[in-house]
Scaffold this motif. Sequence first.
Motif, PDB file in Angstrom:
ATOM      1  N   SER A 156      63.041 115.847 105.858  1.00 33.15           N
ATOM      2  CA  SER A 156      62.234 115.228 106.919  1.00 33.15           C
ATOM      3  C   SER A 156      63.010 115.092 108.227  1.00 33.15           C
ATOM      4  N   ASP A 157      63.964 115.993 108.455  1.00 31.09           N
ATOM      5  CA  ASP A 157      64.597 116.200 109.766  1.00 31.09           C
ATOM      6  C   ASP A 157      65.386 114.989 110.283  1.00 31.09           C
ATOM      7  N   PRO A 158      66.558 114.731 109.683  1.00 22.71           N
ATOM      8  CA  PRO A 158      67.401 113.639 110.181  1.00 22.71           C
ATOM      9  C   PRO A 158      67.806 113.797 111.646  1.00 22.71           C
ATOM     10  N   ASP A 159      67.966 115.042 112.115  1.00 21.22           N
ATOM     11  CA  ASP A 159      68.342 115.244 113.521  1.00 21.22           C
ATOM     12  C   ASP A 159      67.277 114.677 114.451  1.00 21.22           C
ATOM     13  N   GLY A 163      67.889 111.836 117.176  1.00 18.81           N
ATOM     14  CA  GLY A 163      67.510 112.099 118.562  1.00 18.81           C
ATOM     15  C   GLY A 163      66.559 111.050 119.117  1.00 18.81           C
ATOM     16  N   GLN A 164      65.570 110.647 118.323  1.00 22.08           N
ATOM     17  CA  GLN A 164      64.614 109.640 118.790  1.00 22.08           C
ATOM     18  C   GLN A 164      65.297 108.292 119.001  1.00 22.08           C
ATOM     19  N   LEU A 165      66.198 107.930 118.107  1.00 19.92           N
ATOM     20  CA  LEU A 165      66.893 106.653 118.247  1.00 19.92           C
ATOM     21  C   LEU A 165      67.806 106.659 119.469  1.00 19.92           C
ATOM     22  N   ARG A 166      68.468 107.759 119.712  1.00 22.87           N
ATOM     23  CA  ARG A 166      69.314 107.861 120.909  1.00 22.87           C
ATOM     24  C   ARG A 166      68.471 107.799 122.173  1.00 22.87           C
ATOM     25  N   ALA A 167      67.325 108.457 122.147  1.00 19.69           N
ATOM     26  CA  ALA A 167      66.445 108.425 123.311  1.00 19.69           C
ATOM     27  C   ALA A 167      65.937 107.011 123.595  1.00 19.69           C
ATOM     28  N   ALA A 168      65.887 106.190 122.548  1.00 17.54           N
ATOM     29  CA  ALA A 168      65.451 104.798 122.708  1.00 17.54           C
ATOM     30  C   ALA A 168      66.591 103.879 123.132  1.00 17.54           C
ATOM     31  N   GLY A 169      67.787 104.454 123.337  1.00 14.54           N
ATOM     32  CA  GLY A 169      68.909 103.674 123.835  1.00 14.54           C
ATOM     33  C   GLY A 169      69.889 103.194 122.787  1.00 14.54           C
ATOM     34  N   LEU A 170      69.736 103.636 121.548  1.00 15.78           N
ATOM     35  CA  LEU A 170      70.652 103.236 120.491  1.00 15.78           C
ATOM     36  C   LEU A 170      71.750 104.279 120.301  1.00 15.78           C
ATOM     37  N   LYS A 171      72.885 103.840 119.810  1.00 14.42           N
ATOM     38  CA  LYS A 171      73.948 104.749 119.386  1.00 14.42           C
ATOM     39  C   LYS A 171      73.663 105.106 117.934  1.00 14.42           C
ATOM     40  N   ALA A 172      73.399 106.392 117.668  1.00 16.80           N
ATOM     41  CA  ALA A 172      72.916 106.780 116.346  1.00 16.80           C
ATOM     42  C   ALA A 172      73.656 108.004 115.830  1.00 16.80           C
ATOM     43  N   ALA A 173      73.861 108.045 114.514  1.00 13.62           N
ATOM     44  CA  ALA A 173      74.498 109.195 113.873  1.00 13.62           C
ATOM     45  C   ALA A 173      74.238 109.131 112.372  1.00 13.62           C
ATOM     46  N   VAL A 174      74.329 110.285 111.722  1.00 14.41           N
ATOM     47  CA  VAL A 174      74.316 110.331 110.259  1.00 14.41           C
ATOM     48  C   VAL A 174      75.703 109.919 109.771  1.00 14.41           C
ATOM     49  N   THR A 175      75.764 108.917 108.902  1.00 13.87           N
ATOM     50  CA  THR A 175      77.055 108.391 108.451  1.00 13.87           C
ATOM     51  C   THR A 175      77.342 108.658 106.979  1.00 13.87           C
ATOM     52  N   ARG A 176      76.333 108.992 106.217  1.00 14.77           N
ATOM     53  CA  ARG A 176      76.534 109.300 104.797  1.00 14.77           C
ATOM     54  C   ARG A 176      75.610 110.434 104.385  1.00 14.77           C
ATOM     55  N   ASP A 203      68.091 126.805  97.368  1.00 17.77           N
ATOM     56  CA  ASP A 203      68.305 125.365  97.220  1.00 17.77           C
ATOM     57  C   ASP A 203      67.878 124.899  95.834  1.00 17.77           C
ATOM     58  N   ASP A 204      68.755 124.167  95.164  1.00 24.22           N
ATOM     59  CA  ASP A 204      68.378 123.549  93.897  1.00 24.22           C
ATOM     60  C   ASP A 204      68.713 122.057  93.886  1.00 24.22           C
ATOM     61  N   GLU A 205      69.040 121.525  95.086  1.00 19.87           N
ATOM     62  CA  GLU A 205      69.303 120.103  95.241  1.00 19.87           C
ATOM     63  C   GLU A 205      68.687 119.621  96.553  1.00 19.87           C
ATOM     64  N   GLU A 206      68.456 118.323  96.622  1.00 22.21           N
ATOM     65  CA  GLU A 206      67.965 117.682  97.834  1.00 22.21           C
ATOM     66  C   GLU A 206      69.096 116.871  98.444  1.00 22.21           C
ATOM     67  N   GLU A 207      69.230 116.921  99.768  1.00 18.67           N
ATOM     68  CA  GLU A 207      70.246 116.114 100.433  1.00 18.67           C
ATOM     69  C   GLU A 207      69.620 114.839 100.984  1.00 18.67           C
ATOM     70  N   LEU A 208      70.224 113.708 100.662  1.00 19.06           N
ATOM     71  CA  LEU A 208      69.854 112.427 101.252  1.00 19.06           C
ATOM     72  C   LEU A 208      70.893 112.051 102.297  1.00 19.06           C
ATOM     73  N   VAL A 209      70.460 111.382 103.352  1.00 17.93           N
ATOM     74  CA  VAL A 209      71.386 110.963 104.399  1.00 17.93           C
ATOM     75  C   VAL A 209      71.086 109.524 104.790  1.00 17.93           C
ATOM     76  N   VAL A 210      72.122 108.844 105.288  1.00 16.13           N
ATOM     77  CA  VAL A 210      71.954 107.537 105.920  1.00 16.13           C
ATOM     78  C   VAL A 210      72.162 107.714 107.416  1.00 16.13           C
ATOM     79  N   VAL A 211      71.198 107.245 108.198  1.00 13.29           N
ATOM     80  CA  VAL A 211      71.317 107.209 109.654  1.00 13.29           C
ATOM     81  C   VAL A 211      71.662 105.771 110.045  1.00 13.29           C
ATOM     82  N   ARG A 212      72.739 105.644 110.813  1.00 18.64           N
ATOM     83  CA  ARG A 212      73.125 104.328 111.346  1.00 18.64           C
ATOM     84  C   ARG A 212      72.890 104.327 112.842  1.00 18.64           C
ATOM     85  N   ALA A 213      72.197 103.316 113.325  1.00 19.59           N
ATOM     86  CA  ALA A 213      71.917 103.202 114.767  1.00 19.59           C
ATOM     87  C   ALA A 213      72.233 101.780 115.216  1.00 19.59           C
TER      88      ALA A 213
END
Length: 217
Positions: A156-159, A163-176, A203-213
């Motif tokens: 579901s497109d972590p980038d 991007g949306q969180l940064r555009a809203a003025g937050l410092k955001a990145a994928v951390t995990r 692909d035979d696995e799904e990647e999960l990520v944590v976004v910190r903002a």
Amino acid sequence: MNPLVPPGVYAPQEDTALLAGALSDEALLVGAAVLDVGTGTGALALAAARLGCRVTAVDVSRRAVYAARLNAARAGLRVRVLRGNLFDPVRGESFDLVLANPPYVPAPGGGRRPRGAARAWDAGHDGRLVLDRICREVPAMLSPGGVLLLVQSALSDPDRTVGQLRAAGLKAAVTRRHRIAFGPVVRGRERWLRQRGLLATTDDEEELVVVRAELPV
């Protein structure tokens, strides 16, 4: 103590554990105000309460609200549990930390809104039915210096989230990041996901990520 999981309530899984790990990295003061949206059984809300935080948990599901209240009582922890759609029950409040494990799995079926237990994972054609709303609305829920920790799938497109969180003025990145075997939901729509190009043929696995903002002070 494992939480009770009534029928129809999302059971804590790998995404819950990944977000709990990110929570443990945060330097939270005792009494910090924490909001857990889409709380399910309340597992993350209870983890924050054990850190000495003042915790509010929200879920749209009546069964989830009941489960979270019951699990908090069993654990002897104080958690305010409210029923409502995302941030609606806490408008006008602000929080030092917002935890979010929203539905994020892309689902066939056009614009139909999910019903029943599927509300915990189905998130529209691109998986962003709830993610985009969180990105729009969370800045107003954070205190200065407040943090959002959000878990989602790479499907579901972590980038876009970052991007949306940064555009809203937050410092955001994928951390995990964490790769897991396909669960039953992804397996059930694997062919459709590959046809859409969301899964590669190898692909035979799904990647999960944590976004910190973080909202700047």
